[in-house]
Enzyme design. Structure first.
Site, PDB file in Angstrom:
ATOM      1  N   ASP A  44      46.460  80.840  35.416  1.00 58.28           N
ATOM      2  CA  ASP A  44      45.874  79.532  35.127  1.00 58.28           C
ATOM      3  C   ASP A  44      45.608  79.352  33.636  1.00 58.28           C
ATOM      4  O   ASP A  44      45.645  78.231  33.130  1.00 58.28           O
ATOM      5  CB  ASP A  44      44.584  79.321  35.931  1.00 58.28           C
ATOM      6  CG  ASP A  44      44.321  77.846  36.179  1.00 58.28           C
ATOM      7  OD1 ASP A  44      45.234  77.153  36.674  1.00 58.28           O
ATOM      8  OD2 ASP A  44      43.230  77.370  35.824  1.00 58.28           O
ATOM      9  N   GLU A  82      35.451  75.639  28.988  1.00 59.54           N
ATOM     10  CA  GLU A  82      36.435  76.169  29.942  1.00 59.54           C
ATOM     11  C   GLU A  82      37.233  77.309  29.322  1.00 59.54           C
ATOM     12  O   GLU A  82      37.494  78.327  29.965  1.00 59.54           O
ATOM     13  CB  GLU A  82      37.367  75.054  30.444  1.00 59.54           C
ATOM     14  CG  GLU A  82      38.279  75.547  31.564  1.00 59.54           C
ATOM     15  CD  GLU A  82      38.839  74.454  32.426  1.00 59.54           C
ATOM     16  OE1 GLU A  82      38.085  73.530  32.798  1.00 59.54           O
ATOM     17  OE2 GLU A  82      40.037  74.523  32.753  1.00 59.54           O
ATOM     18  N   GLU A 135      43.107  67.077  38.140  1.00 60.94           N
ATOM     19  CA  GLU A 135      41.636  67.044  38.128  1.00 60.94           C
ATOM     20  C   GLU A 135      41.054  66.542  39.454  1.00 60.94           C
ATOM     21  O   GLU A 135      40.006  67.014  39.889  1.00 60.94           O
ATOM     22  CB  GLU A 135      41.151  66.198  36.945  1.00 60.94           C
ATOM     23  CG  GLU A 135      41.612  66.720  35.606  1.00 60.94           C
ATOM     24  CD  GLU A 135      41.424  68.225  35.436  1.00 60.94           C
ATOM     25  OE1 GLU A 135      40.386  68.780  35.839  1.00 60.94           O
ATOM     26  OE2 GLU A 135      42.355  68.877  34.915  1.00 60.94           O
ATOM     27  N   GLU A 205      50.215  72.039  43.051  1.00 68.21           N
ATOM     28  CA  GLU A 205      48.831  72.534  43.188  1.00 68.21           C
ATOM     29  C   GLU A 205      48.729  73.441  44.418  1.00 68.21           C
ATOM     30  O   GLU A 205      48.115  74.506  44.380  1.00 68.21           O
ATOM     31  CB  GLU A 205      47.836  71.374  43.307  1.00 68.21           C
ATOM     32  CG  GLU A 205      47.638  70.558  42.049  1.00 68.21           C
ATOM     33  CD  GLU A 205      46.910  71.312  40.943  1.00 68.21           C
ATOM     34  OE1 GLU A 205      46.486  72.455  41.139  1.00 68.21           O
ATOM     35  OE2 GLU A 205      46.789  70.733  39.852  1.00 68.21           O
TER      36      GLU A 205
HETATM   37  C1  LIG Z   1      46.822  74.732  38.475  1.00 68.27           C
HETATM   38  C2  LIG Z   1      45.575  74.012  38.071  1.00 68.27           C
HETATM   39  N1  LIG Z   1      45.407  72.712  38.412  1.00 68.27           N
HETATM   40  C3  LIG Z   1      44.257  72.076  38.012  1.00 68.27           C
HETATM   41  C4  LIG Z   1      43.294  72.699  37.294  1.00 68.27           C
HETATM   42  C5  LIG Z   1      42.052  71.961  36.918  1.00 68.27           C
HETATM   43  N2  LIG Z   1      41.874  71.781  35.561  1.00 68.27           N
HETATM   44  C6  LIG Z   1      43.525  74.007  36.945  1.00 68.27           C
HETATM   45  N3  LIG Z   1      42.648  74.707  36.204  1.00 68.27           N
HETATM   46  N4  LIG Z   1      44.676  74.674  37.339  1.00 68.27           N
END
Ligand SMILES: Cc1ncc(CN)c(N)n1
Length: 215
Positions: A44, A82, A135, A205
């Site tokens: 991520d 973050e 988001e 996702e």
């Molecule tokens: C794959 C993914 N998608 C969404 C998010 C949310 N910012 C994230 N951190 N990572």
């Protein structure tokens, strides 16, 4: 119906899978195996790189300063709290340099390609389609588990609090409203392109959580 709600319904199955995933259920319960979390964090963090570039592109393409300000403020959250969440988690979870710098998995590469495509399109609505999915899906899984359990370690608890609550709801509402407003100005072909990208992003996702849970 809001255009963004219409788009969400086009991707209903993947949306449901991505927002009720075992990965996030176990994360919120504190039962997610740490090696899965380590794998997810490393992947991520690579997603975040492309995401920052995409968000910056959307800021550059917003129709006015007022339309760009909430995104610019959100960019500061991603590159501030973050970003340090990832760095603190890498350290607390004792991730080796090799773990932190793992090669991008197929799900990560696919997402990076999608974000790069949206950014390079020069089209605000395509950038928003991907940003809204990224988001809004996270708000959807995190809201029911917020506030986090008291006994959760920060690497689980903060991943919930970064994606829920008034501030983050405001971010998602802003992104959705930007896309809702641009949607009626698009012709049918452009709307179909937005829908296709939105559907691809929701599928990615889901795939990202599937890959993380399988790690
Ligand atoms: C794959 C993914 N998608 C969404 C998010 C949310 N910012 C994230 N951190 N990572």
């Amino acid at each position: 119906m809001r255009p963004t709600e219409h788009l969400r319904q086009l991707a209903a199955d993947d949306w449901h899978a991505a927002t009720t995933h075992a990965f996030t259920t176990e994360l919120a319960a504190g039962t997610l195996p740490l090696d899965k979390m380590r794998w997810y964090l490393a992947q991520d963090y690579q997603f975040i790189d492309g995401f920052v570039r995409l968000l910056a592109s959307a800021i550059a393409h917003a129709p006015s300063l007022a339309d760009s300000v909430p995104a610019a403020q959100f960019l500061a959250v991603i590159t501030g709290p973050e970003n340090t969440y990832f760095l603190r988690s890498f350290e607390a979870l004792e991730m080796t340099a090799q773990q932190q710098n793992a090669a991008p998995a197929p799900a990560t590469r696919d997402f990076q390609a999608l974000m790069a495509e949206a950014a390079a399109s020069g089209r605000y609505e395509l950038m928003l389609a991907v940003l809204v999915v990224a988001e809004w899906t996270y708000l959807s899984w995190a809201t029911p588990v917020n506030p986090p359990q008291d006994d959760l370690p920060f690497w689980f608890a903060e991943w919930v609090t970064l994606h829920a609550g008034d501030g983050f709801e405001g971010v998602v509402e802003y992104l959705r409203t930007q896309l809702d407003q641009v949607w009626p100005t698009l012709d049918a072909e452009a709307q179909a392109e937005v829908a296709a990208l939105f559907i691809r992003a929701v599928a990615l996702e889901r795939a990202f959580f599937d890959a993380s849970y399988a790690a």
